[in-house]
Design a protein around this motif. Sequence first.
Motif, short mmCIF file in Angstrom:
data_model
loop_
_atom_site.label_atom_id
_atom_site.label_comp_id
_atom_site.label_asym_id
_atom_site.label_seq_id
_atom_site.Cartn_x
_atom_site.Cartn_y
_atom_site.Cartn_z
N GLU A 38 -8.83 5.78 -5.43
CA GLU A 38 -7.60 5.67 -4.65
C GLU A 38 -6.96 7.05 -4.47
O GLU A 38 -6.55 7.41 -3.36
N PHE A 39 -6.89 7.83 -5.53
CA PHE A 39 -6.32 9.17 -5.44
C PHE A 39 -7.21 10.08 -4.60
O PHE A 39 -6.72 10.87 -3.79
N LEU A 40 -8.52 9.97 -4.75
CA LEU A 40 -9.44 10.78 -3.95
C LEU A 40 -9.32 10.45 -2.47
O LEU A 40 -9.44 11.34 -1.62
N ASP A 41 -9.07 9.19 -2.14
CA ASP A 41 -8.85 8.80 -0.74
C ASP A 41 -7.59 9.45 -0.18
O ASP A 41 -7.57 9.91 0.97
N VAL A 42 -6.55 9.50 -0.99
CA VAL A 42 -5.30 10.13 -0.55
C VAL A 42 -5.52 11.62 -0.31
O VAL A 42 -5.06 12.17 0.70
N VAL A 43 -6.24 12.28 -1.20
CA VAL A 43 -6.54 13.71 -1.02
C VAL A 43 -7.34 13.90 0.27
O VAL A 43 -7.05 14.80 1.06
N TYR A 44 -8.34 13.05 0.49
CA TYR A 44 -9.17 13.14 1.69
C TYR A 44 -8.32 13.02 2.95
O TYR A 44 -8.43 13.83 3.87
#
Length: 127
Positions: A38-44
């Motif tokens: 979920e956090f990696l998606d936000v960064v992306y």
Amino acid sequence: MTSNQKRKEELHVSNGGVKQSAWSKAISCKAVWDEKDEFLDVVYWFRQIIAIILGLIWGVVPLKGFLGIAIFCVINAGVLYVYFSSFQQVDEEEYGGTWELTKEGFMTSFALFLVVWIIFYTALHYE
């Protein structure tokens, strides 16, 4: 109990057991991320937003060449580094280290930046 688990538990109680959306967590300082992806998606997706904005600015301000690319790389990496290390204060090692978070989605944002930059530059400044 680790400090991260305590934060999760306190947040769960303070929200009345209601789960927050990823975007509301993204704009909340020191949010608790239940899932790593979920956090990696936000960064992306933040990277994609930055790429569109900078591509538009670079196209309107007729910026050319290596200087434009270098400034994009520095701003893109710098803004995201400040976001995850200072604003969100996540444990970088939990996500594979600082380098893994810094390069998450970088190449796709770079490609998007180039497309937007070229389109706007050509539309506004081509003779």
